[in-house]
Scaffold this motif. Structure first.
Motif, short mmCIF file in Angstrom:
data_model
loop_
_atom_site.label_atom_id
_atom_site.label_comp_id
_atom_site.label_asym_id
_atom_site.label_seq_id
_atom_site.Cartn_x
_atom_site.Cartn_y
_atom_site.Cartn_z
N TYR A 1 0.82 -1.21 0.00
CA TYR A 1 0.00 0.00 0.00
C TYR A 1 0.86 1.26 0.00
CZ TYR A 1 -3.42 3.45 1.64
OH TYR A 1 -4.21 4.58 1.78
N SER A 2 2.11 1.15 0.40
CA SER A 2 2.98 2.33 0.50
C SER A 2 3.19 3.03 -0.84
CB SER A 2 4.34 1.92 1.08
OG SER A 2 4.20 1.52 2.43
N GLN A 3 2.95 2.33 -1.94
CA GLN A 3 3.08 2.99 -3.24
C GLN A 3 1.97 4.01 -3.47
OE1 GLN A 3 2.03 0.54 -6.78
NE2 GLN A 3 1.55 -1.08 -5.30
N TYR A 4 0.88 3.88 -2.73
CA TYR A 4 -0.22 4.84 -2.81
C TYR A 4 -0.17 5.87 -1.70
CZ TYR A 4 -1.94 0.94 -5.62
OH TYR A 4 -2.04 -0.07 -6.54
N ASN A 5 0.48 5.51 -0.58
CA ASN A 5 0.60 6.41 0.56
C ASN A 5 1.93 6.13 1.25
OD1 ASN A 5 0.46 7.88 2.93
ND2 ASN A 5 -1.62 7.25 3.44
N SER A 6 2.92 6.97 1.00
CA SER A 6 4.26 6.73 1.55
C SER A 6 4.30 6.85 3.07
CB SER A 6 5.26 7.71 0.93
OG SER A 6 4.88 9.06 1.20
N HIS A 7 3.26 7.39 3.68
CA HIS A 7 3.20 7.52 5.14
C HIS A 7 2.23 6.51 5.76
CE1 HIS A 7 5.54 11.19 4.83
NE2 HIS A 7 4.67 11.69 3.97
N ALA A 8 2.05 5.38 5.10
CA ALA A 8 1.08 4.38 5.55
C ALA A 8 1.37 3.88 6.96
CB ALA A 8 1.05 3.21 4.58
N SER A 9 2.65 3.86 7.35
CA SER A 9 3.01 3.36 8.68
C SER A 9 2.62 4.33 9.79
CB SER A 9 4.51 3.05 8.75
OG SER A 9 5.27 4.21 8.44
N SER A 10 2.15 5.53 9.44
CA SER A 10 1.71 6.50 10.43
C SER A 10 0.22 6.37 10.74
CB SER A 10 2.00 7.93 9.94
OG SER A 10 3.40 8.15 9.88
N TYR A 11 -0.37 5.27 10.29
CA TYR A 11 -1.80 5.05 10.51
C TYR A 11 -2.02 3.79 11.35
CZ TYR A 11 -2.81 8.44 6.77
OH TYR A 11 -2.91 9.57 6.00
N THR A 12 -3.13 3.79 12.10
CA THR A 12 -3.57 2.58 12.79
C THR A 12 -4.58 1.88 11.90
OG1 THR A 12 -3.25 3.52 15.00
CG2 THR A 12 -4.79 1.68 14.80
N TRP A 13 -4.39 0.59 11.69
CA TRP A 13 -5.25 -0.18 10.80
C TRP A 13 -6.35 -0.86 11.62
CZ3 TRP A 13 -3.33 -2.17 5.61
CH2 TRP A 13 -2.37 -1.31 5.08
N TYR B 1 -6.52 4.98 10.29
CA TYR B 1 -6.73 6.17 11.12
C TYR B 1 -5.38 6.81 11.40
CZ TYR B 1 -11.42 4.34 11.86
OH TYR B 1 -12.71 3.88 11.66
N PHE B 2 -5.27 8.08 11.07
CA PHE B 2 -4.00 8.79 11.20
C PHE B 2 -3.59 8.94 12.65
CE2 PHE B 2 -1.53 12.91 10.85
CZ PHE B 2 -0.42 12.32 10.31
N ASN B 3 -2.28 8.72 12.93
CA ASN B 3 -1.77 8.75 14.30
C ASN B 3 -1.18 10.09 14.72
OD1 ASN B 3 -2.38 6.01 14.64
ND2 ASN B 3 -0.38 5.37 13.89
N ASP B 4 -1.13 11.06 13.81
CA ASP B 4 -0.52 12.36 14.11
C ASP B 4 0.97 12.25 14.40
OD1 ASP B 4 -2.90 13.74 13.82
OD2 ASP B 4 -3.44 13.44 15.91
N ASP B 5 1.63 11.23 13.85
CA ASP B 5 3.08 11.11 14.01
C ASP B 5 3.69 10.79 12.65
OD1 ASP B 5 2.15 8.56 13.73
OD2 ASP B 5 3.45 7.69 15.24
N LEU B 6 3.56 11.72 11.73
CA LEU B 6 3.91 11.52 10.35
C LEU B 6 5.31 10.92 10.22
CD1 LEU B 6 2.72 12.02 7.54
CD2 LEU B 6 3.94 14.18 7.49
N THR B 7 5.37 9.79 9.52
CA THR B 7 6.63 9.09 9.33
C THR B 7 7.34 9.60 8.10
OG1 THR B 7 5.69 7.08 10.30
CG2 THR B 7 7.69 6.82 8.96
N ASP B 8 8.62 9.92 8.24
CA ASP B 8 9.41 10.38 7.12
C ASP B 8 9.87 9.17 6.32
OD1 ASP B 8 11.11 11.51 5.32
OD2 ASP B 8 12.34 12.57 6.79
N PRO B 9 9.41 9.01 5.07
CA PRO B 9 9.80 7.84 4.29
C PRO B 9 11.27 7.83 3.93
CG PRO B 9 8.67 9.42 2.90
CD PRO B 9 8.59 9.94 4.31
#
Length: 219
Positions: free
Chosen positions: A153-165, A207-215
């Protein structure tokens, strides 16, 4: 990013040229591009090139993982069964002095070409970004954990790890597969009932975690 372990048949089929040639067989996915380069121009590559991007499991015995054989009707001898024609590293049907036997391990037994596994079953999942309301319908491998699906999914959203699934408000275990998280595969039922996948595919909400991850963090 970790190396991808599983591939869909569609992903394999995208590598279908002499300069980028993949095949799958007996559950393995192999990149035979280096083999094509090494033996460029060899007529014995033709059957392999004709099957670029395809599954060739029917060429082999499942248990021994060797090429299938048959009894030649004219000679009564056991020979390799190659209906598309003899291919690289397969010995000729009759003894010849011009066939080199010093190639070592035949390519179908050489693990250097293996890049991953072919998924036994793929499934579709809808990923919904609750922050942006964007939705992405994705084909994934049933063996993949949510962490591995996140990488896809990171190809569509490079900050995907900053979300709770989550699914229906319940946090999902990223170390488990969709099925292990209680999200059943309903693709077969949808096909049997002729239902539109766009309306009934299982979904996961982010759901966004408010801790944007720098790819690409600074070195």
């Amino acid at each position: 990013m970790a190396r991808q372990k599983y591939f869909t048949p569609y992903e394999v089929s995208a590598h279908n040229t002499c300069d980028d040639l993949w095949v799958s067989y007996l559950g393995k996915v192999c990149d035979l591009t280096p083999l094509m380069t090494k033996h460029k121009g060899d007529i014995l590559l033709v059957p392999i090139i004709e099957c670029a991007g395809k599954d060739i499991s029917h060429w082999f015995y499942t248990e021994s993982k060797d090429i299938r054989t048959h009894v030649d009707r004219l000679t009564g001898c056991v020979q390799y069964y190659t209906p598309r024609g003899r291919f690289l590293h397969v010995p000729p049907p009759c003894p010849r002095t011009d066939w080199a036997t010093d190639f070592g391990v035949p390519w179908w037994r050489d693990n250097q070409y293996v890049v991953g596994r072919l998924s036994a079953k793929t499934r579709w999942i809808r990923i919904i970004n609750t922050l942006t309301s964007q939705e992405q319908l994705m084909e994934v491998c049933c063996e993949e954990t949510l962490e591995e699906i996140l990488q896809r999914y990171s190809q569509y959203n490079s900050h995907a790890s900053s979300y709770t699934w989550k699914q229906e408000g319940v946090c999902l275990d990223m170390s488990k597969t969709l099925s292990e998280n209680g999200i059943p595969d309903v693709d077969e039922e949808l096909d049997q009932c002729c239902l539109d996948r766009d309306n009934y595919t299982q979904s996961v909400s982010l759901y966004f975690n408010d801790d944007l991850t720098d790819p690409d963090p600074p070195q």
